[in-house]
Design a protein around this motif. Structure first.
Motif, mmCIF file in Angstrom:
data_model
loop_
_atom_site.group_PDB
_atom_site.id
_atom_site.type_symbol
_atom_site.label_atom_id
_atom_site.label_comp_id
_atom_site.label_asym_id
_atom_site.label_seq_id
_atom_site.Cartn_x
_atom_site.Cartn_y
_atom_site.Cartn_z
ATOM 1 N N GLU A 79 -4.675 6.051 -2.622
ATOM 2 C CA GLU A 79 -4.374 4.728 -2.077
ATOM 3 C C GLU A 79 -4.142 3.762 -3.238
ATOM 4 O OE1 GLU A 79 -6.358 1.324 0.852
ATOM 5 O OE2 GLU A 79 -7.494 3.140 0.340
ATOM 6 N N LEU A 83 0.554 5.586 -0.624
ATOM 7 C CA LEU A 83 -0.262 6.774 -0.882
ATOM 8 C C LEU A 83 0.500 7.638 -1.876
ATOM 9 C CD1 LEU A 83 -1.655 7.674 2.655
ATOM 10 C CD2 LEU A 83 -2.826 6.529 0.767
ATOM 11 N N ARG A 95 0.844 -1.194 0.000
ATOM 12 C CA ARG A 95 0.000 0.000 0.000
ATOM 13 C C ARG A 95 0.880 1.246 0.000
ATOM 14 N NH1 ARG A 95 -2.471 3.526 3.916
ATOM 15 N NH2 ARG A 95 -4.582 4.173 3.262
ATOM 16 N N HIS A 97 -8.546 9.393 -0.173
ATOM 17 C CA HIS A 97 -7.437 8.741 -0.866
ATOM 18 C C HIS A 97 -7.888 7.816 -1.999
ATOM 19 C CE1 HIS A 97 -4.955 10.371 2.233
ATOM 20 N NE2 HIS A 97 -5.504 9.629 3.183
ATOM 21 N N GLN A 140 -10.993 2.345 5.767
ATOM 22 C CA GLN A 140 -10.273 2.695 4.542
ATOM 23 C C GLN A 140 -11.235 3.025 3.404
ATOM 24 O OE1 GLN A 140 -7.752 -0.835 4.352
ATOM 25 N NE2 GLN A 140 -5.952 0.466 4.621
ATOM 26 N N THR A 178 -4.096 -2.442 -7.431
ATOM 27 C CA THR A 178 -5.081 -1.665 -6.680
ATOM 28 C C THR A 178 -6.499 -2.189 -6.885
ATOM 29 O OG1 THR A 178 -3.686 0.307 -6.904
ATOM 30 C CG2 THR A 178 -5.983 0.652 -6.287
#
Length: 544
Positions: free
Chosen positions: A123, A114, A112, A258, A192, A151
């Motif tokens: 994200e 950012l 992960r 994000h 999240q 992702t």
């Protein structure tokens, strides 16, 4: 432009605009053989690859890598990695340095990060490997990064797990207030995707229990979803219309800063709302469903019976039929029976079962039953040939359903007529075997070599089988609801049926049907169809 970059494809102009001589790598003409070979390999790969070269980890990458870094391209080409990725340098910087100092490759799965590649810290998840590129002297000249973005897969799996968990948590609840409380608790475990979530009311609240705060009823001007964005927050409201405890209940979800507001994200929140709404509607309708269960069952039985006509009963033969729906179901099934006369006066008997227990199964059953009648009447051939013709007709008409059936024809020649006997000729398409009850009371299964169900594949060759029936004989045709039980193997059910019919030679066809339904109908969880053929011990009207 140096011919080294000819394989850069759509990146050729970007390579041309870089002043390589001003970078720490120097002019392209002075690049080392190791670097030139690595660049050549990178540009000829269709997998995302980037090179981090020299002390500053200057970036050189191919077309496939551009999608991974978004709007960082084309400024990233020829730039030091620390300048390109300042927001994640504290993570990847030490990894690159470690590869350069230890010469050991790294492997990272679904990391992960950012990453600021669309104007905000997004994200992202990547699976990648850093490996050292060494020159002839063994010194590490750069690091090769082979990467793929995961992702979409990570987010999809995470959201699917949450939706399954939410559905499981709500599936057994009947109280609307408890459903709302449980839903909020579950949804707040996934910050999240949903940093904050609540369920609010747009009108008057209900009674005791969950009393959600009220939001203005004018929030929704058109449709059931509103997304409100500002510099600080993004909020999505999903209306759950017509569910308790108020006229309108609203799922209010603060969205992550994000994640992009794409169709996948908004669709996920819609699914969350739909899952809660379905749980509320399910609770609301369960009581009503229980109240009408008896009426539905009665309707199902009457509809099923309307598809089954009275049997043909030629002189000198007893024919009895029954249909019994499952004791604990209010659904239409695919079981059927039939009894009709051929143009030559011979009697045809059918027992069959279409896979499934719904309206489609009943509709298909009616079509197959009528097709079978038409084929049998038209071709005037043996039962095996009729079933072969039926299967051909089913395929030609698009009836791609599975079904089992026994088709039998009762025949009699002149010698048998004098003795009051008959011949039963039958073919079995994957159906439980008939039971023969002899005049002395013994009972046995009419076992035949197993043959395929109808609808499995075309061109199946089927076989005919024959047995002589003397006065006092009875043949029982049935569907698997009579013998198949969840707590026992079907062989035990067949053996029990034979035992139950043993010694019943004095019973009429109607009595045998009643006997079997009394014994089995209340213990099964499937529909039952029966056809019983019996030659009376002293057939009326037969000269001696």
């Amino acid at each position: 432009m140096d011919e080294l970059f000819e394989a850069a494809g759509t990146l050729r102009s970007a390579y041309r605009e870089v002043d390589w001589a001003s970078t720490s790598l120097g002019a392209v003409s002075g690049w080392s053989p190791t670097l030139r070979a690595a660049v050549d390999l990178t540009l000829h790969s269709r997998f995302p690859v980037t090179l981090f070269w020299g002390q500053q980890f200057v970036m050189i990458y191919n077309e496939a890598y551009v999608e991974l870094i978004g709007n960082k391209h084309s400024a990233a080409l020829g730039a030091p990695a620390a300048r390109v990725f300042p927001e994640i340098w504290d993570v990847i910087g030490p990894m690159l340095a470690s590869v350069r100092s230890t010469r050991r490759a790294t492997w990272t799965r679904d990391m992960r990060l950012l990453m600021d590649r669309q104007g905000y810290p997004e994200e992202c998840y990547f699976t990648f490997s850093y490996s050292a590129a060494r020159g002839p002297d063994g010194q590490v000249e750069g690091v090769v990064d082979i990467a793929t973005e995961t992702t979409a897969q990570v987010l999809s799996q995470r959201r699917l797990i949450m939706l399954v968990g939410l559905n499981d948590a709500l599936s057994g609840l009947d109280d609307p207030a408890e459903i709302l409380d449980r839903a909020v608790r579950v949804l707040r475990t996934v910050p999240q995707d949903l940093p904050h979530v609540d369920i609010l009311a747009t009108g008057a609240t209900g009674g005791a229990g969950h009393t959600p705060p009220v939001v203005p009823s004018t929030t929704f001007h058109d449709g059931d979803v509103v997304v409100e964005t500002s510099a600080e927050t993004r909020v999505m409201r999903v209306r759950l219309p017509g569910v308790p405890p108020s006229a309108d209940t609203v799922l209010v979800a603060r969205l992550s800063q994000h994640l992009p507001l794409d169709d996948d994200y908004l669709g996920f929140v819609r699914l969350v709302g739909a899952t809660v709404a379905q749980a509320l509607h399910r609770a609301q309708t369960r009581q009503a469903e229980r109240r009408v269960a008896v009426l539905e069952r009665d309707l199902s039985e009457r509809l099923q019976r309307s598809l089954l006509t009275p049997p043909a009963r030629p002189p000198g033969l007893e024919v009895a039929v029954r249909y019994q729906p499952a004791g604990k179901r209010a659904r239409i099934g695919g079981d059927w029976y039939d009894s009709f006369l051929q143009p030559d006066g011979s009697l045809t008997l059918v027992i069959g079962d279409v896979a499934g227990h719904d309206q489609q199964a009943a509709t298909t059953m009616a079509q197959i039953r009528n097709l079978l009648r038409g084929v049998a009447y038209a071709v005037r051939k043996s039962p095996a040939a009729v079933l072969e013709g039926l299967e051909e007709a089913m395929r030609g008409l698009g009836l791609n359903e599975l079904a089992t059936a026994v088709l039998a024809r009762v025949e009699q020649d002149e010698e048998q007529a004098r003795a009051g006997a008959r011949t039963l000729c039958w073919s079995n398409a994957g159906h439980p075997p008939p039971v023969l009850v002899a005049p002395d009371g013994t009972a046995r299964l009419l076992h035949t070599p197993p043959e395929m169900l109808l609808g499995v594949r075309a061109g199946v060759t089927r076989g005919d089988h024959r047995v002589t029936l003397t006065p006092g004989c009875a043949v029982v045709l049935y569907t698997d609801g009579l013998v198949d039980r969840r707590d026992a193997i079907i062989d035990d059910g067949l053996a029990g049926l034979v035992d139950h019919l043993t010694g019943r030679h004095g019973s009429t066809a109607e009595q045998l049907c009643d006997l079997l339904l009394t014994r089995y109908a209340t213990t099964g969880d499937d529909d039952i169809a029966l056809v019983v053929l019996r030659i009376p011990p002293e057939p009326a009207g037969v000269p001696r």
